[in-house]
Design a protein around this motif. Structure first.
Motif, PDB file in Angstrom:
ATOM      1  N   LEU A 135       6.441 -21.256  -8.799  1.00 54.36           N
ATOM      2  CA  LEU A 135       6.971 -22.548  -9.240  1.00 54.36           C
ATOM      3  C   LEU A 135       5.985 -23.248 -10.166  1.00 54.36           C
ATOM      4  N   LEU A 167      17.031 -27.984 -10.839  1.00 53.73           N
ATOM      5  CA  LEU A 167      17.438 -26.757 -10.166  1.00 53.73           C
ATOM      6  C   LEU A 167      18.594 -27.045  -9.227  1.00 53.73           C
ATOM      7  N   ILE A 203       6.294 -21.769 -13.585  1.00 52.89           N
ATOM      8  CA  ILE A 203       7.534 -22.202 -14.240  1.00 52.89           C
ATOM      9  C   ILE A 203       7.394 -23.626 -14.772  1.00 52.89           C
ATOM     10  N   LEU A 234      12.478 -19.619 -15.653  1.00 54.03           N
ATOM     11  CA  LEU A 234      12.805 -20.851 -16.355  1.00 54.03           C
ATOM     12  C   LEU A 234      13.882 -20.512 -17.372  1.00 54.03           C
ATOM     13  N   VAL A 293      15.127 -24.141 -13.164  1.00 59.79           N
ATOM     14  CA  VAL A 293      14.495 -23.130 -12.323  1.00 59.79           C
ATOM     15  C   VAL A 293      15.602 -22.239 -11.768  1.00 59.79           C
TER      16      VAL A 293
END
Length: 172
Positions: free
Chosen positions: A95, A112, A98, A66, A76
């Motif tokens: 994920l 992202l 994060i 992050l 991300v």
């Protein structure tokens, strides 16, 4: 598969090796000028938090970060799992950590940038199944056929609930 995920420094040999493997994977997928990589030194910056996934033997098998862009945006970065563990939810667990960190920090949105094409299909599936939605370019990323952009609104109760329900279903 037993996996532990923790915040770690990227300045370790096995994490450097993950970065090399990620970069090798990305190299043939798009022109270099459309690959927005962070070096391990850049990842060690205080604005970036790196999560490393390790198997039961302590081997680094995945990573994701992050990167903070001020109080209103998290990004991300450097998501990668080694091919041997793909399909075993290691990427999803990274994920999740994060996004949880972004929520803890009170970020309203996480975005992202990732590549396009067949080599990125698994990543796109991961992001959309988790609740990210396509969007246009952000920050200083150029709009190009080589990039796909996604975001997750962390303030929307509907999206948060959807991500939580999806997590429960996939853990069963």
């Amino acid at each position: 598969m037993s996996v532990s995920i923790a915040v770690e420094t990227p300045l370790q040999d096995d994490v450097r090796a993950l970065v090399v493997r990620l970069n090798d994977h990305l190299l043939p997928l798009s022109p270099l000028e459309y690959q927005f990589k962070m070096t391990v030194e850049q990842m060690a910056d205080s604005a970036t938090t790196l999560f490393v996934a390790r198997d039961a033997a302590g081997r680094a098998i995945g990573m994701g970060a992050l990167k903070m862009h001020g109080p209103d945006l998290g990004e991300v970065k450097r998501m990668y799992t080694v091919p041997e563990v793909r399909g075993q939810r290691v990427g999803r667990q990274l994920l999740e950590r994060i996004v949880d960190l972004a929520r803890e920090r009170g970020l309203p949105v996480v975005m992202l940038e990732t590549g396009t094409g067949d080599g990125m299909a698994e990543a796109h599936r991961l992001y959309t199944r988790y609740g990210f939605v396509p969007r246009g370019p952000f920050l200083d990323y150029p709009d190009s056929e080589w990039s796909a952009f996604f975001e997750m609104d962390l303030t929307s109760p509907a999206l948060v609930a959807t991500a939580d329900v999806t997590n429960e279903r996939e853990l069963l």
